[in-house]
Design an enzyme around this catalytic site. Sequence first.
Site, PDB file in Angstrom:
ATOM      1  N   LYS A  36      15.303  40.460  40.563  1.00  0.00           N
ATOM      2  CA  LYS A  36      14.583  40.031  41.773  1.00  0.00           C
ATOM      3  C   LYS A  36      15.480  39.331  42.789  1.00  0.00           C
ATOM      4  CE  LYS A  36      12.806  35.728  39.852  1.00  0.00           C
ATOM      5  NZ  LYS A  36      11.963  35.351  38.727  1.00  0.00           N
ATOM      6  N   ARG A 131       2.981  27.247  34.726  1.00  0.00           N
ATOM      7  CA  ARG A 131       2.877  28.381  35.635  1.00  0.00           C
ATOM      8  C   ARG A 131       2.026  29.403  34.885  1.00  0.00           C
ATOM      9  NH1 ARG A 131       8.087  31.356  38.162  1.00  0.00           N
ATOM     10  NH2 ARG A 131       7.710  32.767  36.423  1.00  0.00           N
TER      11      ARG A 131
HETATM   12  C1  LIG Z   1      12.689  35.015  37.727  1.00  0.00           C
HETATM   13  C2  LIG Z   1      12.249  35.058  36.336  1.00  0.00           C
HETATM   14  C3  LIG Z   1      13.200  35.043  35.303  1.00  0.00           C
HETATM   15  C4  LIG Z   1      14.684  34.912  35.558  1.00  0.00           C
HETATM   16  O1  LIG Z   1      15.014  33.590  35.808  1.00  0.00           O
HETATM   17  P1  LIG Z   1      16.533  33.128  35.994  1.00  0.00           P
HETATM   18  O2  LIG Z   1      16.470  31.651  36.020  1.00  0.00           O
HETATM   19  O3  LIG Z   1      17.018  33.740  37.242  1.00  0.00           O
HETATM   20  O4  LIG Z   1      17.290  33.622  34.827  1.00  0.00           O
HETATM   21  C5  LIG Z   1      12.737  35.126  34.004  1.00  0.00           C
HETATM   22  N1  LIG Z   1      11.425  35.223  33.725  1.00  0.00           N
HETATM   23  C6  LIG Z   1      10.483  35.243  34.684  1.00  0.00           C
HETATM   24  C7  LIG Z   1       9.048  35.341  34.308  1.00  0.00           C
HETATM   25  C8  LIG Z   1      10.854  35.152  36.025  1.00  0.00           C
HETATM   26  O5  LIG Z   1       9.917  35.176  36.974  1.00  0.00           O
END
Ligand SMILES: *Cc1c(COP(=O)(O)O)cnc(C)c1O
Length: 361
Positions: A36, A131
């Site tokens: 993302k 969350r």
């Molecule tokens: C964005 C996201 C991640 C990745 O997080 P990082 O801190 O960039 O490694 C993992 N799990 C979910 C559910 C996310 O939304």
Amino acid sequence: MKLPRIDIDLEKIAHNVQQLKTLYGAKGINVIGVTKVIGGDPIVADILVKNGIEILADSRISNIIKMRKAGIRAQYLLLRTPALSQVEEVVIHSHMSLNSELTVLKKLSEYALRNHMIHKVILMVELGDLREGIMPSEMNAIVKEVLDLKGLSLLGIGTNLACFGGISPDEDKMKELSLIAIRLEEKFKITLAMVSGGNSANYKWFTSSKDVGRINSLRLGESIFLGREALSRKPISGLFTDIFTLIAEVIEAKQKPSQPYGTVYQNANGDTPHFKNEGLMDRAVLAIGTQDVIVSGITPKQKIIVLGASSDHMLLDNTKASLRVGDTVAFDLNYSALLRVFSTPNIAKNKINQYECASIL
Ligand SMILES: *Cc1c(COP(=O)(O)O)cnc(C)c1O
């Protein structure tokens, strides 16, 4: 070359992926590559896949569609729990998704059956970050229902910490997740293929834990792309932290007063600013603004003070840098700034150190 732009070092990305796969692989943890932050850029996604990442995860279905259309072969995981309104798209375009709502799970199953597909689901457990996630006390009831949904296959469980509440994925939380997995397996006589313990914030736990328990998967974005863990944002040794460089151009450089003059009201951002009078100041204006980047999330690579920004202009104290019109300024970016940069078409994405980019695009 186009400006403003972001330089993306593909070789450094490849290096970070290899290092992280080896590090986590040593204790049986599979790395899911989270795309993302780079907006599902297919060339970058290709680097991940070529370096052994089997599952690509993104929070936006549009990014997943983009990568699949570009021919990047992987298993795709939708990270943000699907909205009811997008269930059909999710079933068609992603192989699996993280989930926390029974209503959505029922719809996913319905559309999967309608399309003669089986959609894999990972049930998210709430462990305190508040969350997404099912409360642990509700897990049994939801798993029971999910196992009866014919369009779904229960791939595993997961949790996400350190995102909203800043709660650390520590030994206690990871033990709790392992225990939930073990109890579900015993109660329902099932095997959970995936127990996904979290994200880049799990590094500290991972390196200090002797026994990772049932955790066999982590979803990593920030560690891959910024070379950092996400609890204190410390660099991870052996990784590159300078994969991305944002570059913007000077469009005005003049000596002007340091304090705005006239009657002070609100500025473009709705703030009423206050500046100290420091006499005349060498100032510069960059052709980049809050539309393009989160100004608080970028750091100039040279000694320059960022005074502020409006939608299309960034103001600099040019006293030490002596920038002239046409010069460029380079910045490091944090995770939020990177996200924003990849969400705008106004910043050119410039790949450097092309890494076997094969036939795509
Ligand atoms: C964005 C996201 C991640 C990745 O997080 P990082 O801190 O960039 O490694 C993992 N799990 C979910 C559910 C996310 O939304």
